[in-house]
Scaffold this active site. Structure first.
Site, PDB file in Angstrom:
ATOM      1  N   GLY A  10       0.804  -1.230   0.000  1.00  0.00           N
ATOM      2  CA  GLY A  10       0.000   0.000   0.000  1.00  0.00           C
ATOM      3  C   GLY A  10       0.834   1.275   0.000  1.00  0.00           C
ATOM      4  N   ASN A  32      -2.883  -8.952   0.349  1.00  0.00           N
ATOM      5  CA  ASN A  32      -3.784  -9.693  -0.552  1.00  0.00           C
ATOM      6  C   ASN A  32      -4.081  -8.890  -1.828  1.00  0.00           C
ATOM      7  OD1 ASN A  32      -5.488  -7.727   0.369  1.00  0.00           O
ATOM      8  ND2 ASN A  32      -7.112  -9.104   1.076  1.00  0.00           N
ATOM      9  N   ASN A  35      -6.438  -3.747  -2.511  1.00  0.00           N
ATOM     10  CA  ASN A  35      -6.516  -2.320  -2.831  1.00  0.00           C
ATOM     11  C   ASN A  35      -5.108  -1.785  -3.113  1.00  0.00           C
ATOM     12  OD1 ASN A  35      -7.602   0.218  -3.106  1.00  0.00           O
ATOM     13  ND2 ASN A  35      -7.600   0.663  -0.916  1.00  0.00           N
ATOM     14  N   PHE A  80      -0.011  -2.651   8.690  1.00  0.00           N
ATOM     15  CA  PHE A  80      -0.725  -1.663   7.888  1.00  0.00           C
ATOM     16  C   PHE A  80      -2.037  -2.213   7.325  1.00  0.00           C
ATOM     17  CE2 PHE A  80       3.724  -0.257   7.105  1.00  0.00           C
ATOM     18  CZ  PHE A  80       3.619   1.099   7.306  1.00  0.00           C
ATOM     19  N   SER A 124      -4.929   6.038  13.390  1.00  0.00           N
ATOM     20  CA  SER A 124      -5.304   7.228  12.622  1.00  0.00           C
ATOM     21  C   SER A 124      -5.789   8.319  13.557  1.00  0.00           C
ATOM     22  CB  SER A 124      -6.440   6.845  11.667  1.00  0.00           C
ATOM     23  OG  SER A 124      -7.070   7.993  11.158  1.00  0.00           O
ATOM     24  N   TYR A 148     -15.157   2.479   9.879  1.00  0.00           N
ATOM     25  CA  TYR A 148     -13.703   2.449   9.647  1.00  0.00           C
ATOM     26  C   TYR A 148     -12.970   2.946  10.896  1.00  0.00           C
ATOM     27  CZ  TYR A 148      -9.288   4.729   8.630  1.00  0.00           C
ATOM     28  OH  TYR A 148      -8.003   5.166   8.719  1.00  0.00           O
ATOM     29  N   LYS A 152     -10.302   1.144  13.880  1.00  0.00           N
ATOM     30  CA  LYS A 152      -8.998   1.644  14.364  1.00  0.00           C
ATOM     31  C   LYS A 152      -9.011   1.742  15.889  1.00  0.00           C
ATOM     32  CE  LYS A 152      -6.754   2.159  10.511  1.00  0.00           C
ATOM     33  NZ  LYS A 152      -5.671   1.222  10.186  1.00  0.00           N
ATOM     34  N   TYR A 176      -1.737   8.467  12.504  1.00  0.00           N
ATOM     35  CA  TYR A 176      -1.362   9.264  11.343  1.00  0.00           C
ATOM     36  C   TYR A 176      -2.330  10.415  11.162  1.00  0.00           C
ATOM     37  CZ  TYR A 176       0.599   4.671   9.890  1.00  0.00           C
ATOM     38  OH  TYR A 176       1.233   3.471   9.807  1.00  0.00           O
ATOM     39  N   ARG A 291     -19.181  17.520   3.597  1.00  0.00           N
ATOM     40  CA  ARG A 291     -19.281  16.053   3.579  1.00  0.00           C
ATOM     41  C   ARG A 291     -19.714  15.591   4.971  1.00  0.00           C
ATOM     42  NH1 ARG A 291     -13.934  12.790   1.895  1.00  0.00           N
ATOM     43  NH2 ARG A 291     -13.163  13.793   3.793  1.00  0.00           N
TER      44      ARG A 291
END
Ligand code: UD1
Length: 341
Positions: A10, A32, A35, A80, A124, A148, A152, A176, A291
C-alpha cells in the site's frame, strides 16, 4: 532484523519499505492486493536494489500467516493491512469488521504463538473524533463516528488490553494525520482505486484533466478561509516515523502512542493554491455541501514523538505538492503504467 509488513504493497507501507530497506532491515510482505498493486513491491526493490519476500495472502487466513511465521524468522511486525474508506465502511460495516478486526486478531494470535511481541500499528487521527481543542495531544479523549474509525479504535483497545495481560509486548500505536506526497523519485506514490475519496489524489486528477473540478466540501467552517483544515504530512516523513518507532520498541517501552503529523494545519484552498503554484496552472474548484462526518480542523501536537522518538516531519507543503505531482506526471494511471515492462 527481519520485519513482517502487513499490507506492505500500500501507499504508506511502500514508502516505509524503502526506509526499512535503507536502514538495513529485511522485509517480508503479506498483502492480498485487494486495494494495492504488486508493482509497488517491484518498484521498491528497483529503487533500493534489495529484495522483498512477498506473500500474496490475506491476514484473515490464519493458516497462511502461521506458515509464514514458521518459515521466516520474523522479529517484529508493522501492521498496515486494512480497509480504509470511510464511506464504504458505512455501507459495508461487516466487511470492515471482518477484515480489520478479525485479520488483526489472527495476526496477534500467530505473533503470540511464535513469541513475536513487537508491533507497530497504523492507527489514525480519526480516533480523536471531534477534538475539543487544538492541537491534539495523545491523551485527548477518543471517539469515532464511522465503522472504519471504529475498527482503528477497537484495535487500539485490543492492543491496550493485550498489553495489560502480558507486559512482554512492545507496541507502538502510530496515529497518522493526513499523508500526501510521494517518494521524490516518482517511482512510488498513492494509487487509489476509482474516484478518490481523499483530497490530494482528487486534486491531482483534476490537475491532470481527468476530472472537471474539485468539490470543496464546505466553506463555512470556523477556519481562516472557511474550508476544512488538516495536518498534511509528507508520506516519506511518515515512513521514517515507523523506523523510529521500531527502534523505540527495541528499548522495551511497553505500549506507546504517538501522533505522526507536522503540527501545522492547511485549509483545502491552501492545498489547491499551493498545487497551482507547483504546476503553474489553475485548478478549477467549486464550493459544494459539507461532507457528512467531516470536522472543521484537525492538527497534531507533535511534541511527544519529537521528545520520545527523536522524530519530526521535515518536508514542507511545497515539497509534498511537488512530489505528488511528479508521481502523477510519471504515472498518470498509477501502477498500471510500467506493469508490463
Ligand atoms: C479521511 C477520513 C479519515 C481517514 C483519512 C485517511 C473522512 C471523513 N475521514 O480524513 O477517517 O483516516 O481520510 O486518509 O473521510 N475535501 C474536499 N474535497 C474532496 C476531498 C476532501 O474538500 O474531494 C476536504 C475534506 O472536507 C477535508 C480535507 O479535504 O477538509 C481532507 O479530506 P480527506 O483527504 O478526505 O481526509 P480526512 O477527511 O481528513
Amino acid at each position: 532484523m527481519k520485519v513482517l509488513v502487513t499490507g506492505g504493497a500500500g501507499f504508506i507501507a511502500s514508502h516505509t519499505n524503502v526506509e526499512l530497506l535503507g536502514a538495513g532491515y529485511d522485509i517480508v510482505v503479506v498483502d492480498n492486493l485487494a486495494n494495492s498493486s504488486k508493482e509497488s513491491i517491484r518498484r521498491v526493490e528497483r529503487l533500493t536494489g534489495k529484495k522483498i519476500t512477498f506473500y500474496e495472502e490475506s491476514i484473515c487466513d490464519e493458516k497462511a500467516l502461521d506458515e509464514i511465521f514458521a518459515k521466516e524468522q520474523i522479529e517484529a511486525v508493522i501492521h498496515f493491512a486494512g480497509l480504509k474508506a470511510v464511506g464504504e465502511s458505512c455501507e459495508k460495516p461487516l466487511e470492515y469488521f471482518d477484515n480489520n478486526l478479525c485479520g488483526t486478531i489472527y495476526l496477534l494470535k500467530v505473533m503470540k504463538k511464535y513469541g513475536v511481541k513487537s508491533l507497530v500499528f497504523s492507527s489514525s487521527a480519526t480516533v480523536y473524533g471531534l477534538p475539543e481543542k487544538l492541537p491534539i495531544t495523545e491523551d485527548f479523549p477518543l471517539s469515532v463516528s464511522n465503522p472504519y474509525g471504529r475498527t482503528k479504535l477497537m484495535i487500539e483497545d485490543m492492543l491496550r488490553d493485550l498489553y495489560q495481560a502480558d507486559k512482554e509486548w512492545n507496541i507502538a500505536l502510530l496515529r497518522y494525520f493526513n499523508p500526501i506526497g510521494a517518494h521524490e523519485s516518482g517511482e512510488i506514490g498513492e494509487d487509489p482505486n476509482g474516484i478518490p475519496n481523499n483530497l490530494m489524489p482528487y486534486i491531482l486528477k483534476v490537475a491532470a484533466g481527468e476530472l472537471d473540478y474539485v468539490g470543496v466540501f464546505g466553506d463555512d467552517y470556523n477556519t481562516p478561509d472557511g474550508t476544512g483544515v488538516r495536518d498534511y504530512i509528507h508520506v516519506v516523513d511518515l515512513a521514517t516515523g515507523h523506523i523510529k518507532a521500531l527502534e523505540k520498541l527495541q528499548q522495551n517501552p511497553g505500549l506507546v502512542t504517538y501522533n505522526l503529523g507536522t503540527g501545522k494545519g492547511y485549509s483545502v484552498l491552501e492545498i489547491i493554491h499551493n498545487l497551482e503554484k507547483v504546476i503553474k496552472k489553475q485548478i478549477p474548484y467549486k464550493i459544494v455541501e459539507r461532507r457528512p462526518g467531516d470536522i472543521g480542523s484537525c492538527y497534531a501536537d507533535v511534541t511527544k514523538a519529537k521528545e520520545e522518538l527523536g522524530w519530526e516531519a521535515v518536508k514542507e507543503l511545497d515539497k509534498m505538492c511537488q512530489d505528488a505531482w511528479n508521481w502523477k506526471c510519471k504515472n498518470p494511471n498509477g501502477y498500471q503504467d510500467g506493469q508490463a515492462e
